[in-house]
Design a protein around this motif. Structure first.
Motif, mmCIF file in Angstrom:
data_model
loop_
_atom_site.group_PDB
_atom_site.id
_atom_site.type_symbol
_atom_site.label_atom_id
_atom_site.label_comp_id
_atom_site.label_asym_id
_atom_site.label_seq_id
_atom_site.Cartn_x
_atom_site.Cartn_y
_atom_site.Cartn_z
ATOM 1 N N VAL A 165 0.865 -1.181 0.000
ATOM 2 C CA VAL A 165 0.000 0.000 0.000
ATOM 3 C C VAL A 165 0.902 1.232 0.000
ATOM 4 O O VAL A 165 1.743 1.388 0.889
ATOM 5 N N PRO A 166 0.751 2.121 -1.019
ATOM 6 C CA PRO A 166 1.703 3.223 -1.217
ATOM 7 C C PRO A 166 2.052 4.087 0.003
ATOM 8 O O PRO A 166 3.234 4.246 0.258
ATOM 9 N N PRO A 167 1.148 4.589 0.777
ATOM 10 C CA PRO A 167 1.657 5.435 1.872
ATOM 11 C C PRO A 167 2.548 4.664 2.848
ATOM 12 O O PRO A 167 3.554 5.184 3.314
ATOM 13 N N LEU A 168 2.182 3.430 3.121
ATOM 14 C CA LEU A 168 2.956 2.627 4.068
ATOM 15 C C LEU A 168 4.227 2.071 3.414
ATOM 16 O O LEU A 168 5.298 2.089 4.007
ATOM 17 N N ALA A 169 4.098 1.604 2.199
ATOM 18 C CA ALA A 169 5.244 1.029 1.486
ATOM 19 C C ALA A 169 6.307 2.081 1.171
ATOM 20 O O ALA A 169 7.490 1.763 1.106
ATOM 21 N N ASP A 170 5.890 3.321 1.002
ATOM 22 C CA ASP A 170 6.820 4.391 0.636
ATOM 23 C C ASP A 170 7.421 5.119 1.837
ATOM 24 O O ASP A 170 8.373 5.870 1.683
ATOM 25 N N ALA A 171 6.881 4.892 3.012
ATOM 26 C CA ALA A 171 7.359 5.588 4.211
ATOM 27 C C ALA A 171 8.744 5.068 4.594
ATOM 28 O O ALA A 171 9.078 3.902 4.372
ATOM 29 N N SER A 172 9.542 5.938 5.172
ATOM 30 C CA SER A 172 10.849 5.507 5.666
ATOM 31 C C SER A 172 10.656 4.726 6.966
ATOM 32 O O SER A 172 9.627 4.836 7.631
ATOM 33 N N ASP A 173 11.671 3.951 7.319
ATOM 34 C CA ASP A 173 11.620 3.226 8.581
ATOM 35 C C ASP A 173 11.463 4.193 9.753
ATOM 36 O O ASP A 173 10.711 3.925 10.696
ATOM 37 N N GLU A 174 12.155 5.313 9.700
ATOM 38 C CA GLU A 174 12.065 6.300 10.791
ATOM 39 C C GLU A 174 10.650 6.854 10.935
ATOM 40 O O GLU A 174 10.169 7.055 12.048
ATOM 41 N N GLU A 175 9.984 7.109 9.806
ATOM 42 C CA GLU A 175 8.598 7.581 9.876
ATOM 43 C C GLU A 175 7.717 6.539 10.558
ATOM 44 O O GLU A 175 6.864 6.886 11.387
ATOM 45 N N LEU A 176 7.927 5.279 10.206
ATOM 46 C CA LEU A 176 7.118 4.216 10.798
ATOM 47 C C LEU A 176 7.426 4.008 12.271
ATOM 48 O O LEU A 176 6.519 3.760 13.063
ATOM 49 N N VAL A 177 8.684 4.122 12.632
ATOM 50 C CA VAL A 177 9.038 4.001 14.056
ATOM 51 C C VAL A 177 8.326 5.100 14.846
ATOM 52 O O VAL A 177 7.711 4.838 15.886
ATOM 53 N N THR A 178 8.374 6.328 14.344
ATOM 54 C CA THR A 178 7.722 7.451 15.016
ATOM 55 C C THR A 178 6.215 7.239 15.123
ATOM 56 O O THR A 178 5.607 7.538 16.151
ATOM 57 N N LEU A 179 5.633 6.689 14.086
ATOM 58 C CA LEU A 179 4.183 6.492 14.040
ATOM 59 C C LEU A 179 3.711 5.294 14.855
ATOM 60 O O LEU A 179 2.723 5.374 15.587
ATOM 61 N N ILE A 180 4.417 4.177 14.753
ATOM 62 C CA ILE A 180 3.934 2.910 15.311
ATOM 63 C C ILE A 180 4.471 2.591 16.704
ATOM 64 O O ILE A 180 3.781 1.986 17.523
ATOM 65 N N ALA A 181 5.681 3.007 17.014
ATOM 66 C CA ALA A 181 6.290 2.655 18.309
ATOM 67 C C ALA A 181 5.432 3.061 19.511
ATOM 68 O O ALA A 181 5.293 2.263 20.445
ATOM 69 N N PRO A 182 4.809 4.257 19.517
ATOM 70 C CA PRO A 182 3.970 4.588 20.679
ATOM 71 C C PRO A 182 2.767 3.648 20.843
ATOM 72 O O PRO A 182 2.363 3.343 21.970
ATOM 73 N N VAL A 183 2.239 3.164 19.735
ATOM 74 C CA VAL A 183 1.112 2.227 19.812
ATOM 75 C C VAL A 183 1.579 0.902 20.398
ATOM 76 O O VAL A 183 0.931 0.337 21.283
ATOM 77 N N ILE A 184 2.717 0.410 19.934
ATOM 78 C CA ILE A 184 3.268 -0.831 20.450
ATOM 79 C C ILE A 184 3.632 -0.666 21.928
ATOM 80 O O ILE A 184 3.392 -1.555 22.751
ATOM 81 N N GLN A 185 4.179 0.493 22.277
ATOM 82 C CA GLN A 185 4.532 0.768 23.675
ATOM 83 C C GLN A 185 3.301 0.670 24.574
ATOM 84 O O GLN A 185 3.385 0.156 25.691
ATOM 85 N N HIS A 186 2.188 1.142 24.078
ATOM 86 C CA HIS A 186 0.929 1.098 24.860
ATOM 87 C C HIS A 186 0.570 -0.340 25.248
ATOM 88 O O HIS A 186 0.093 -0.576 26.374
ATOM 89 N N TYR A 187 0.799 -1.304 24.351
ATOM 90 C CA TYR A 187 0.488 -2.700 24.683
ATOM 91 C C TYR A 187 1.314 -3.171 25.875
ATOM 92 O O TYR A 187 0.845 -3.986 26.671
ATOM 93 N N PHE A 188 2.520 -2.660 26.023
ATOM 94 C CA PHE A 188 3.389 -3.092 27.112
ATOM 95 C C PHE A 188 3.172 -2.285 28.384
ATOM 96 O O PHE A 188 3.362 -2.799 29.482
ATOM 97 N N ASP A 189 2.745 -1.031 28.230
ATOM 98 C CA ASP A 189 2.529 -0.185 29.410
ATOM 99 C C ASP A 189 1.151 -0.376 30.021
ATOM 100 O O ASP A 189 0.979 -0.164 31.214
ATOM 101 N N GLY A 190 0.189 -0.735 29.190
ATOM 102 C CA GLY A 190 -1.187 -0.910 29.694
ATOM 103 C C GLY A 190 -1.845 0.409 29.847
ATOM 104 O O GLY A 190 -2.836 0.614 30.458
#
Length: 190
Positions: A165-190
């Motif tokens: 999917v173009p927006p996701l496939a074209d994003a840099s790894d850094e953009e995805l880390v910034t976008l997704i890491a807080p969501v993943i962190q939430h699963y661990f923090d509760g």
């Protein structure tokens, strides 16, 4: 009963064990396949499985051609500041999936798991024992949170690397880390 001692030919013995493991995991699943049964099928002493692979989990990873070893990956995820586990997990995941060499076996596993119920059950049992349970126990959180984080990351892999999917496939790894890491962190923090 298998003979004690070593079989001649280290490479042949290792390959015989891998072939027996593939067959046993395929027919009985991860939980049903025992180290002793695999050793018996390969005609070796069970101690040789530990000699060559270290553990049942490592044998499964080798038999399924996993490009990563959960015994090595889980500590990398867990080590470090707890408030950065989401970032570590996303970075590791993206590095594995963005490399064509490590991505190919995961694509094969994903395709196999979605088209073969027995393989899906085997992979599920392995993931539950080798990854989800260990991370959940180490972090003191319910397993469902670890599984939800994995589901989130598999969705990213599906849309970024398989469907492209173009927006996701074209994003840099850094953009995805910034976008997704807080969501993943939430699963661990509760």
């Amino acid at each position: 009963m298998a003979q004690a001692g070593r079989r001649p030919g280290q490479n042949e013995t290792r390959e015989a064990i891998l072939e027996a493991a593939k067959q046993r995991f395929a027919s009985q699943g991860y939980d049903g396949a025992t180290v002793r049964a695999i050793a018996g099928d390969a005609g070796v002493n069970a101690a040789l499985l530990n000699h060559f692979f270290g553990s049942k989990q490592q044998l499964f990873a080798a038999a399924m051609n996993l490009p990563i070893n959960p015994a090595e990956i889980v500590p990398l995820i867990l080590d470090g500041p707890p408030e950065q586990i989401g970032e570590r997990l996303v970075r590791m995941f993206l590095s594995i999936w963005s490399n064509p060499v490590t991505r190919a076996p995961f694509l094969a596993l994903l395709r196999s798991a979605t088209t073969n119920d027995e393989f899906a059950a085997t992979l599920r049992q392995f993931m539950e024992k080798a990854v989800f349970a260990k991370v959940a126990e180490a972090k003191g959180i319910p397993r469902v949170r670890v599984a939800a984080a994995a589901a989130q990351m598999m969705g990213v892999a599906l849309l970024r690397y398989i469907v492209a999917v173009p927006p996701l496939a074209d994003a840099s790894d850094e953009e995805l880390v910034t976008l997704i890491a807080p969501v993943i962190q939430h699963y661990f923090d509760g």
